[in-house]
Design a protein around this motif. Structure first.
Motif, mmCIF file in Angstrom:
data_model
loop_
_atom_site.group_PDB
_atom_site.id
_atom_site.type_symbol
_atom_site.label_atom_id
_atom_site.label_comp_id
_atom_site.label_asym_id
_atom_site.label_seq_id
_atom_site.Cartn_x
_atom_site.Cartn_y
_atom_site.Cartn_z
ATOM 1 N N THR A 34 -15.900 -2.030 -6.578
ATOM 2 C CA THR A 34 -14.919 -1.419 -7.478
ATOM 3 C C THR A 34 -13.586 -2.172 -7.410
ATOM 4 O O THR A 34 -12.995 -2.512 -8.447
ATOM 5 N N GLU A 35 -13.139 -2.451 -6.189
ATOM 6 C CA GLU A 35 -11.874 -3.171 -6.000
ATOM 7 C C GLU A 35 -11.952 -4.569 -6.611
ATOM 8 O O GLU A 35 -11.023 -5.031 -7.279
ATOM 9 N N GLY A 36 -13.073 -5.225 -6.337
ATOM 10 C CA GLY A 36 -13.233 -6.591 -6.831
ATOM 11 C C GLY A 36 -13.216 -6.650 -8.354
ATOM 12 O O GLY A 36 -12.568 -7.512 -8.952
ATOM 13 N N LEU A 37 -13.927 -5.703 -8.978
ATOM 14 C CA LEU A 37 -13.971 -5.679 -10.449
ATOM 15 C C LEU A 37 -12.588 -5.358 -11.003
ATOM 16 O O LEU A 37 -12.159 -5.944 -12.000
ATOM 17 N N ALA A 38 -11.884 -4.424 -10.307
ATOM 18 C CA ALA A 38 -10.533 -4.071 -10.760
ATOM 19 C C ALA A 38 -9.608 -5.280 -10.657
ATOM 20 O O ALA A 38 -8.654 -5.421 -11.422
ATOM 21 N N ALA A 39 -9.901 -6.175 -9.695
ATOM 22 C CA ALA A 39 -9.068 -7.368 -9.519
ATOM 23 C C ALA A 39 -9.483 -8.484 -10.479
ATOM 24 O O ALA A 39 -8.968 -9.599 -10.399
ATOM 25 N N GLY A 40 -10.441 -8.192 -11.347
ATOM 26 C CA GLY A 40 -10.801 -9.150 -12.387
ATOM 27 C C GLY A 40 -11.931 -10.095 -12.009
ATOM 28 O O GLY A 40 -12.173 -11.088 -12.690
ATOM 29 N N ARG A 41 -12.656 -9.793 -10.925
ATOM 30 C CA ARG A 41 -13.776 -10.664 -10.558
ATOM 31 C C ARG A 41 -15.062 -10.130 -11.182
ATOM 32 O O ARG A 41 -15.144 -8.967 -11.565
ATOM 33 N N THR A 42 -16.077 -11.008 -11.241
ATOM 34 C CA THR A 42 -17.360 -10.564 -11.775
ATOM 35 C C THR A 42 -18.203 -9.988 -10.648
ATOM 36 O O THR A 42 -17.961 -10.259 -9.465
ATOM 37 N N GLU A 43 -19.221 -9.200 -11.029
ATOM 38 C CA GLU A 43 -20.121 -8.624 -10.022
ATOM 39 C C GLU A 43 -20.797 -9.717 -9.212
ATOM 40 O O GLU A 43 -20.943 -9.616 -7.999
ATOM 41 N N ALA A 44 -21.209 -10.776 -9.895
ATOM 42 C CA ALA A 44 -21.912 -11.864 -9.218
ATOM 43 C C ALA A 44 -20.996 -12.528 -8.187
ATOM 44 O O ALA A 44 -21.420 -12.861 -7.079
#
Lengths: 195, 108
Positions: A34-44
């Protein structure tokens, strides 16, 4: 790897642990996505940075197993700790085991062969002279002694080889352990004095 | 060989790094992981087994904070035992790193 695949493999690897523990661990990694996606990264991208979920599950299991052993000190906890540590090395063990079995059976075969040659030499030495061998009784006696001496030296060389092999195995085991150990429990060894 | 040495070095100092980060202020796992990943090139996933262990050993404790980005965040803060452990480990590291540097310096 997608978030779903990562979490699914993590869950698969953690199976058998208490449901509450699994829920805690999974929620940690869900939060990470969740944090990573919120920071604009992709799931992969997040999945790749987290590392191999199977490996993570093994380390987490080992952690839980060892922790339980530290708290409970009973045979069942001991078994879970042992299996947790064994589980960590499972892949290496699977590669190593067939090689080991091959080498050990080959060595064992050679050992049997040297013992058989020794006794055959004994028979030639003792019975040969009475069987009218070509070249006379002395030839048979010498051939018998030769066979026995050869098998003894073969046996000695095999023993040296076996000792060397065991040394290599011990070295490999230690190397393996030193690499794994800090990942699982860097402190528990040193901590009891401080804790 | 060099790689194996590096892995061991990193794993050895990972806990010290986490303690150091938390001594400067409470933080949540994603932030700690990002800092470590950027600083010493560790896999981000390694942080969670470590945080669990540190929590079990009562070096850190957690509390929840409302987050602007969805569900509330689990923050970690050092306990007194954690602060004491940080002081001990920091001194041990300084002494060790100093000794190693001295030896490396002599050989050049």
């Amino acid at each position: 790897m997608t978030r779903e695949a990562f979490i699914a493999r993590l869950r698969e690897g953690l199976r058998g642990l208490p449901p509450q523990t699994i829920a805690d661990i999974v929620s940690d990694y869900e939060a990470h996505f969740t944090e990573g996606l919120a920071a604009g990264r992709t799931e992969a991208d997040v999945g790749a940075a987290l590392g191999d979920p199977d490996r993570l599950a093994r380390e987490l299991r080992a952690e839980v197993g060892l922790k339980r052993w530290e708290e409970e000190r009973n045979p069942s906890a001991a078994a879970s700790a042992v299996f947790a540590v064994l589980g960590l090395g499972a892949i290496d063990l699977l590669i190593l085991l067939p090689i080991l079995i091959t080498v050990v059976s080959t060595l064992f075969g050679f050992f049997i062969a040297t013992v058989a040659i020794f006794f055959a030499g004994g028979v030639v030495f003792a019975a040969g002279p009475f069987a009218h061998p070509p070249g006379g009784p002395a030839t048979a006696i010498l051939a018998g002694i030769g066979l026995m001496a050869g098998s003894v030296s073969g046996f000695a060389i095999l023993t040296l080889l076996t000792i060397g092999l065991v040394n290599v195995l011990v070295w490999y085991g230690r190397l393996h352990y030193r690499l794994l150990k800090p990942a699982i429990e860097p402190q528990p060894i040193a901590a009891p004095g401080r804790a | 060989m060099v790689e194996a040495v590096q892995v061991q070095l990193k794993k050895g100092v990972l806990e010290l790094c986490v303690l150091a980060l938390l001594s400067r202020g409470d933080s949540y796992a994603y932030e700690i992981a990002s800092r470590l990943a950027a600083g010493i090139d560790m896999g981000e996933g390694t942080i969670y087994p470590l945080m669990r262990r540190m929590q079990d050993e009562k070096l850190v404790e957690t509390y929840l904070v409302e987050s602007p980005a969805g569900p509330s965040r689990k923050y970690y803060r050092l306990t007194d035992a954690g602060k004491a452990s940080f002081a001990t480990q920091k001194n041990a590291w300084r002494a060790f790193a100093g000794a190693v540097n001295d030896i490396l310096g002599e050989q050049q």
